[in-house]
Design an enzyme around this catalytic site. Structure first.
Site, short mmCIF file in Angstrom:
data_model
loop_
_atom_site.label_atom_id
_atom_site.label_comp_id
_atom_site.label_asym_id
_atom_site.label_seq_id
_atom_site.Cartn_x
_atom_site.Cartn_y
_atom_site.Cartn_z
N GLU A 134 0.86 -1.19 0.00
CA GLU A 134 0.00 0.00 0.00
C GLU A 134 0.89 1.24 0.00
OE1 GLU A 134 -2.74 -0.19 3.28
OE2 GLU A 134 -3.53 -2.13 2.61
N GLU A 369 9.20 -7.97 -3.36
CA GLU A 369 9.11 -9.17 -2.51
C GLU A 369 10.09 -9.14 -1.34
OE1 GLU A 369 8.38 -12.99 -4.46
OE2 GLU A 369 7.60 -11.88 -6.18
N1 COS Z 1 6.26 -17.82 7.81
C1 COS Z 1 5.29 -17.98 8.74
N2 COS Z 1 5.07 -17.08 9.73
C2 COS Z 1 5.86 -15.98 9.76
C3 COS Z 1 6.87 -15.76 8.81
C4 COS Z 1 7.07 -16.74 7.82
N3 COS Z 1 8.02 -16.59 6.91
N4 COS Z 1 7.51 -14.59 9.11
C5 COS Z 1 6.91 -14.09 10.20
N5 COS Z 1 5.91 -14.93 10.59
C6 COS Z 1 5.05 -14.78 11.77
C7 COS Z 1 5.91 -14.66 13.01
O1 COS Z 1 6.21 -15.95 13.52
C8 COS Z 1 4.99 -13.88 13.94
O2 COS Z 1 4.05 -14.79 14.48
P1 COS Z 1 3.46 -14.60 15.97
O3 COS Z 1 2.68 -13.32 15.94
O4 COS Z 1 2.61 -15.81 16.17
O5 COS Z 1 4.64 -14.53 16.88
C9 COS Z 1 4.28 -12.93 13.01
O6 COS Z 1 4.34 -13.54 11.69
C10 COS Z 1 4.91 -11.55 12.95
O7 COS Z 1 6.27 -11.70 12.57
P2 COS Z 1 7.34 -10.56 12.83
O8 COS Z 1 7.26 -10.14 14.29
O9 COS Z 1 8.66 -11.02 12.34
O10 COS Z 1 6.76 -9.35 11.96
P3 COS Z 1 7.33 -7.93 11.62
O11 COS Z 1 6.19 -6.97 11.56
O12 COS Z 1 8.49 -7.62 12.51
O13 COS Z 1 7.78 -8.06 10.07
C11 COS Z 1 9.26 -8.30 8.22
C12 COS Z 1 8.80 -8.70 9.65
C13 COS Z 1 9.90 -6.95 8.13
C14 COS Z 1 10.26 -9.38 7.92
C15 COS Z 1 8.05 -8.38 7.24
O14 COS Z 1 7.17 -7.28 7.42
C16 COS Z 1 8.47 -8.42 5.78
O15 COS Z 1 8.86 -9.46 5.25
N6 COS Z 1 8.38 -7.26 5.09
C17 COS Z 1 8.61 -7.18 3.68
C18 COS Z 1 7.31 -7.33 2.99
C19 COS Z 1 7.47 -7.54 1.54
O16 COS Z 1 8.09 -8.49 1.11
N7 COS Z 1 6.86 -6.63 0.78
C20 COS Z 1 6.84 -6.75 -0.64
C21 COS Z 1 5.47 -7.11 -1.07
S1 COS Z 1 5.34 -8.22 -2.39
S2 COS Z 1 6.04 -7.22 -3.90
#
Ligand code: COS
Length: 392
Positions: A134, A369
């Site tokens: 978004e 991604e």
């Molecule tokens: N598989 C399954 N569960 C996952 C996971 C994965 N790969 N990664 C995180 N989770 C779960 C965690 O275990 C956690 O679970 P609980 O709430 O039960 O503890 C929950 O999701 C939140 O995880 P986390 O605390 O790591 O979240 P954050 O908000 O800190 O985000 C990042 C982590 C920054 C890594 C994430 O927001 C991200 O990947 N951002 C990039 C997004 C992206 O790729 N955007 C592009 C869009 S597509 S073009």
């Protein structure tokens, strides 16, 4: 001729070698020819139709809904993306989006949802898209603001999505929305929204250095049946992350395909281009570049196919492996392609010369991604938690 010796690595089975040959055959005949149309929407639609006819799209979904196997085979996805990217970025894009756009349905959909949404993706009659980002939620996916409220058996969606690949030509979107079960990551859900749903509009088309269909979407009281919710409400963040765990390795594979092509172009050019009495390839400074390029290509391939193999062999999560593969292969490909441009001299920045196209193609892969900076966070967190858990 691209190096194919990696296909003998133990990550692969005979079916993978056969698939690589099949994709190579299709790509050599059609990828460049169809992708070069000046209208990228029409080119993507034609690519999807042609790949469906050739049976390639069955690797983007699961059986028995038009797919090749009961689960996504990540090595197949990676081999297809690598091969397509080596030929043309748009062909890779068209294939990749059929996979990413329907990935959450393959991984988390009910049988009824799979039967409804997947056969068209495999047949090339339905173009898929993944709508997460978004205007104010990119790297911080937990900040999603688009809302989906349950009302009379329907979800009512309001808000915006942007940078949505296939935005404008997609037939169906998997939309990540705030359903409000809890704050942050625990209050999101994944909902399938057909593009024809009233209240969903593509309000802007976005134009980027490697042109492909890309748009900004607006949802205004857009109502979809509650049955379009994937898995349980409140699990959208995990669905998004688990889907990205599969597809991030494939982004690395696409980068690998671009890098392999850049290396091939550089090998051809440096052997033909004379400086005085010597070909560029006979001189030590160009050789140093070629050595770095070839090593980066092989190291990227090892990380990409290690991650894909681990997932296919049943690892519950490959978060760390996929992040490493994506980060290393995309950053490495950027350097390999930059070196190839440098070895081409002025020709390297000329329109119509392949390395110039690759130079534009690779850039977005370091961003979408999950940008490289995010992959670093993911890798560090996974490594630290493995140490804390005593598994590393
Ligand atoms: N598989 C399954 N569960 C996952 C996971 C994965 N790969 N990664 C995180 N989770 C779960 C965690 O275990 C956690 O679970 P609980 O709430 O039960 O503890 C929950 O999701 C939140 O995880 P986390 O605390 O790591 O979240 P954050 O908000 O800190 O985000 C990042 C982590 C920054 C890594 C994430 O927001 C991200 O990947 N951002 C990039 C997004 C992206 O790729 N955007 C592009 C869009 S597509 S073009």
């Amino acid at each position: 001729m691209a190096d194919k010796s990696f296909l003998d690595w133990p990550f692969f089975e005979d079916r993978h070698r056969a698939l690589a040959a099949q994709v190579e055959g299709w790509a050599a005949e059609y990828a460049e020819a169809i992708s070069s149309a000046s209208d990228e929407d029409a080119a993507c639609q034609a690519l999807v139709a042609s790949m469906a006819d050739a049976g390639l799209l069955k690797h983007a979904v699961v059986a028995p809904h038009g797919g090749a196997g009961d689960s996504l085979d990540v090595r197949s996805l990676c081999l297809i993306r690598e091969t397509l990217a080596r030929h043309h970025g748009l062909a890779d894009f068209a294939f990749a989006m059929q996979g990413l756009g329907s990935g959450p349905i393959c991984l988390f959909g009910s049988d009824e949802q799979k039967a409804r949404f997947l056969p068209g993706v495999a047949a090339g009659t339905s173009i898929a898209a993944f709508a997460l980002t978004e205007p104010d939620a990119g790297s911080d996916a937990a900040a999603i603001g688009l809302t989906a409220e349950l009302s009379g058996g329907e979800y009512v969606l309001n808000g915006e999505k942007t940078w949505i690949s296939n935005g404008g030509i997609a037939d169906q979107y998997v939309v990540f929305a705030r359903t409000g079960e809890a704050p942050g990551t625990r209050g999101l859900s994944a909902i399938v929204v057909p593009a024809s749903t009233p209240g969903l509009e593509v309000v802007e088309r976005l134009h980027v250095i490697a042109p492909h269909p890309l748009g900004r979407l607006r949802f205004e009281n857009c109502r979809v049946p509650a049955e379009n919710l994937l898995s349980a409400s409140g699990t959208g963040f995990k669905i998004a992350m688990a889907t990205l765990d599969v597809f991030r390795s494939t982004v690395g594979a696409a980068a690998l395909g671009f890098a392999r092509r850049a290396l091939d172009e550089a090998l051809d050019h440096t052997q033909q281009r004379m400086i005085g009495n010597a070909a560029l390839a006979d001189l030590q400074l160009p050789q140093a570049k070629l050595a770095d390029m070839a090593t980066t290509v092989d190291a990227s391939a090892l990380l990409v196919y290690r991650s894909a193999w681990a997932k296919d062999k049943g690892a519950a999560r490959v978060t760390r492996e996929a992040a490493m593969a994506k980060m290393y292969a995309t950053e490495g490909a950027q350097q390999v392609i930059d070196d190839a441009v440098q070895l081409h001299g002025g020709l390297g920045v000329m329109k119509g010369v392949k390395v110039e196209e690759l130079y534009r193609d690779i850039r977005a892969l370091r961003i979408y991604e999950g940008a490289t900076d995010i992959q670093k966070l993911v890798i560090a967190r996974q490594t630290l938690s493995a140490r804390a858990a005593g598994t590393a």
